[in-house]
Scaffold this active site. Structure first.
Site, short mmCIF file in Angstrom:
data_model
loop_
_atom_site.label_atom_id
_atom_site.label_comp_id
_atom_site.label_asym_id
_atom_site.label_seq_id
_atom_site.Cartn_x
_atom_site.Cartn_y
_atom_site.Cartn_z
N ALA A 139 24.98 -48.28 -61.46
CA ALA A 139 25.94 -49.30 -61.04
C ALA A 139 27.17 -49.33 -61.96
O ALA A 139 28.26 -49.67 -61.52
CB ALA A 139 25.28 -50.67 -60.99
N THR A 140 27.01 -48.97 -63.21
CA THR A 140 28.17 -48.95 -64.10
C THR A 140 29.20 -47.94 -63.58
O THR A 140 30.40 -48.28 -63.46
CB THR A 140 27.76 -48.55 -65.54
OG1 THR A 140 26.83 -49.52 -66.03
CG2 THR A 140 28.96 -48.48 -66.47
N GLN A 186 21.89 -56.48 -58.85
CA GLN A 186 20.79 -57.45 -58.94
C GLN A 186 20.31 -57.93 -57.57
O GLN A 186 19.17 -58.36 -57.43
CB GLN A 186 21.21 -58.67 -59.76
CG GLN A 186 21.44 -58.38 -61.23
CD GLN A 186 20.18 -58.01 -61.99
OE1 GLN A 186 19.05 -58.33 -61.57
NE2 GLN A 186 20.34 -57.31 -63.10
N SER A 244 22.06 -49.89 -58.04
CA SER A 244 21.41 -49.21 -59.16
C SER A 244 19.91 -49.11 -58.88
O SER A 244 19.27 -50.12 -58.58
CB SER A 244 21.63 -50.00 -60.44
OG SER A 244 20.94 -49.39 -61.51
N ALA A 245 19.36 -47.90 -58.98
CA ALA A 245 17.94 -47.72 -58.64
C ALA A 245 17.00 -48.42 -59.63
O ALA A 245 15.98 -48.97 -59.24
CB ALA A 245 17.60 -46.23 -58.57
N HIS A 246 17.37 -48.42 -60.92
CA HIS A 246 16.41 -48.91 -61.90
C HIS A 246 16.28 -50.43 -61.94
O HIS A 246 15.43 -50.97 -62.64
CB HIS A 246 16.70 -48.35 -63.30
CG HIS A 246 17.81 -49.01 -64.05
ND1 HIS A 246 17.60 -50.01 -64.97
CD2 HIS A 246 19.14 -48.81 -64.03
CE1 HIS A 246 18.75 -50.39 -65.50
NE2 HIS A 246 19.71 -49.67 -64.94
N THR A 263 26.30 -31.72 -59.59
CA THR A 263 25.02 -31.42 -58.93
C THR A 263 24.19 -32.68 -58.79
O THR A 263 24.03 -33.43 -59.76
CB THR A 263 24.25 -30.36 -59.75
OG1 THR A 263 25.06 -29.19 -59.83
CG2 THR A 263 22.92 -30.02 -59.11
N CYS A 291 23.54 -59.48 -72.41
CA CYS A 291 24.09 -58.16 -72.16
C CYS A 291 24.82 -57.59 -73.35
O CYS A 291 25.17 -56.42 -73.37
CB CYS A 291 24.97 -58.18 -70.93
SG CYS A 291 24.08 -57.52 -69.53
#
Ligand SMILES: *Cc1c(COP(=O)(O)O)cnc(C)c1O
Length: 401
Positions: free
Chosen positions: A73-74, A181, A201-203, A242, A328
Site C-alpha cells: 500500500a505504501t 485497513q 495491501s496483502a499483509h 518482474t 506508526c
C-alpha cells in the site's frame, strides 16, 4: 492458550494457512516468469497471476484489468498521488486530503509540496470523520485529486467513501482511497462508491508481506498516471518489474477468503471487541474510547487510560502484543498525529493503547488481555502522583499546596 498474544492486527496479520498452501507450488513447479511468452513455464505463471487478479477484482468490484500489482500500500499510495500529480499537471496542482491519513499519503503529499503541489489537509470531527461540507468547500478549479482513506489504521474510523466519491465526480476530481485497513473487512465497491484509485495491501488481510495493488479506473473517467518505476512495461506500463508470482497468488487467495467470510467474521470479531471494551471499562474508571463508538472497524479498539503512559503499559505487558499512541512512528515518542487530530490533547494521546483483534483471536485471549490490562493499569495508577492527587481532590477541586 499460547503467549505472547497477538493483538496488533492493524500492523500486520499472520498468513492464513490456506494462503500459504496456495503459494507453495509457486516456489517449486510453477516458478516461471509471468512475462515469459515463449514457453509453458511462463504461461503457467501468467495464468496464476490472472486468477489472482480476478479474485482481487471480485473483492472490490472492478475489472481485473484495473488491478496494478505493487509492493504494497505504501507504493500504491505513492503511485496514485505522484502519478496523478504528474499526469494532470496541466489541469491543476491542488490535492485535498485528511490530517489523519497514513504517513504513506501524508509524506508523499508533503514531498510534492516542494515541487509546487498545493495540499489542503482537512481536519476531522471528534470521531475521526471528514466533514463533507468542508470537503466540498475545499475543492477549487485547480483541484485534481482527493485522497481520503477508507478506514483508519489507528482508531478504525470508517469514512463516508460513497459520499466522497459522489462529490468528487460531481466536481470532476479524481478520488483515491487508501483501503489497506478496510479491504476484506468492510464491503468495498469501486463502481457504486465511485472510487477511481484504491490502494490495497496483502499483509493486512492474511496474505504475504511485500505485495499490494493499486486499482486504476479505466472508464468514466479513464485515470491517467505517470509511473514511478520504469522498465519492461509490465502492468500496462504503470509498474515495471518482474511480478512476484507467489505473493500475488497468496494475495488472491487472501481476497477470496476475506470475501467469503466477511459477514460472519466481522460479527464474531466485533463481539470479541465489545467483550474486551466492556471487560476493561466495567473494571477501570477514566478510560475513554478514541474513534467511532460503534460504527468503526470491527477489530479496532483504541482506548486512553488516564494517568497512565501507553509506553509504560506496553512494557508492563510483555506477553500481549498491542501498540501505543505513537503507533506508526514508534521510533519517536511523539504522540500520534491521528489522536491529536481528534482534539484529545497530549496527555490522553500518550495514554492510548490500540488493540487490534483478528481472524485467530479467541475469547480466551480476550479474557486474558482484560485481566492483564486491568492489573497493569491499576499498578501504574497507584504509582502515579497525578492519579493520587485526582482521587483526593476529585472533580476539579483545587488541591491545597
Ligand atoms: C499498513 C498500511 C499502509 C502501508 O502498507 P504496506 O503494504 O505495509 O506498505 C498504508 N496505509 C494504511 C492505512 C495502512 O494501514
Amino acid at each position: 492458550m499460547k503467549t505472547p498474544i497477538y493483538m496488533d492486527h492493524h500492523a500486520t496479520t499472520p498468513v492464513d494457512p490456506a494462503v500459504l498452501a496456495e503459494m507453495m507450488p509457486c516456489f517449486e513447479e510453477a516458478f516461471g516468469n509471468a512475462a515469459s511468452r515463449n514457453h509453458s513455464f511462463g504461461w503457467a505463471a501468467e495464468e496464476l497471476v490472472e486468477k489472482a487478479r480476478e479474485r482481487i477484482a471480485r473483492l472490490i468490484h472492478c475489472s481485473p484489468k484495473e488491478i496494478v500489482f505493487t509492493s504494497g500500500a505504501t507504493e500504491s499510495d505513492n503511485l496514485a498521488i505522484r502519478g496523478v500529480a504528474e499526469a494532470y499537471r496541466s489541469d491543476g496542482n491542488h490535492v485535498v486530503t485528511l490530517v489523519t491519513e497514513h504517513p504513506a499519503v501524508l509524506d508523499t503529499a508533503r514531498s510534492l509540496e516542494k515541487v509546487g503541489l498545493e495540499v489542503t489537509y482537512l481536519p476531522v470531527d471528534p470521531t475521526g470523520r471528514v466533514e463533507l461540507a468542508r470537503l466540498g468547500k475545499a475543492i477549487t478549479d485547480k483541484t485534481i485529486l482527493i485522497t481520503i482513506m477508507a478506514a483508519n489504521n489507528e482508531i478504525g474510523t470508517i469514512q463516508p467513501i460513497a459520499e466522497i466519491g459522489k462529490l468528487a465526480h460531481e466536481r470532476g476530481v479524481i478520488f483515491h482511497t487508501d483501503a489497506a485497513q478496510a479491504a476484506g473487512k468492510i464491503p468495498l465497491d469501486c463502481q457504486a462508491m465511485e472510487i477511481d484509485l484504491m490502494s490495497l495491501s496483502a499483509h493486512k488481510m492474511y496474505g504475504p508481506k511485500g505485495v499490494g495493488a493499486l486499482y486504476v479506473r479505466r472508464r468514466g473517467p479513464r485515470v491517467r498516471l505517470s509511473p514511478l518505476i520504469h522498465g519492461g512495461g509490465h502492468e500496462r506500463g504503470f509498474r515495471s518489474g518482474t511480478l512476484n508470482v507467489p505473493a500475488i497468488v497468496g494475495f488472491g487467495k487472501a481476497c477470496e477468503i476475506a470475501l467469503e467470510g466477511m459477514e460472519t467474521e466481522s460479527k464474531r470479531i466485533r463481539s470479541l471487541r465489545d467483550r474486551l471494551h466492556q471487560g476493561i471499562t466495567s473494571r477501570l474508571a477514566d478510560v475513554t474510547l478514541n474513534g467511532q463508538p460503534t460504527e468503526g472497524l470491527a477489530g479496532n479498539l483504541n482506548l486512553s487510560f488516564a494517568y497512565v503512559e501507553g509506553e509504560s503499559l506496553l512494557m508492563g505487558m510483555r506477553d500481549v502484543a498491542v501498540s501505543s499512541g505513537s503507533a506508526c512512528t514508534s521510533a519517536t515518542l511523539e504522540p500520534s498525529h491521528v489522536l491529536l487530530a481528534l482534539g484529545i490533547g497530549d496527555d490522553l494521546a500518550h495514554a492510548s493503547i490500540r488493540f487490534g483483534l483478528g481472524r485467530f483471536t479467541t475469547e480466551e485471549e480476550v479474557d486474558y488481555v482484560i485481566e492483564r490490562v486491568v492489573k497493569e493499569v491499576n499498578r501504574l495508577r497507584e504509582m502515579s502522583p497525578l492519579y493520587g492527587e485526582s482521587k483526593r481532590h476529585p472533580r476539579g477541586a483545587t488541591p491545597r499546596r
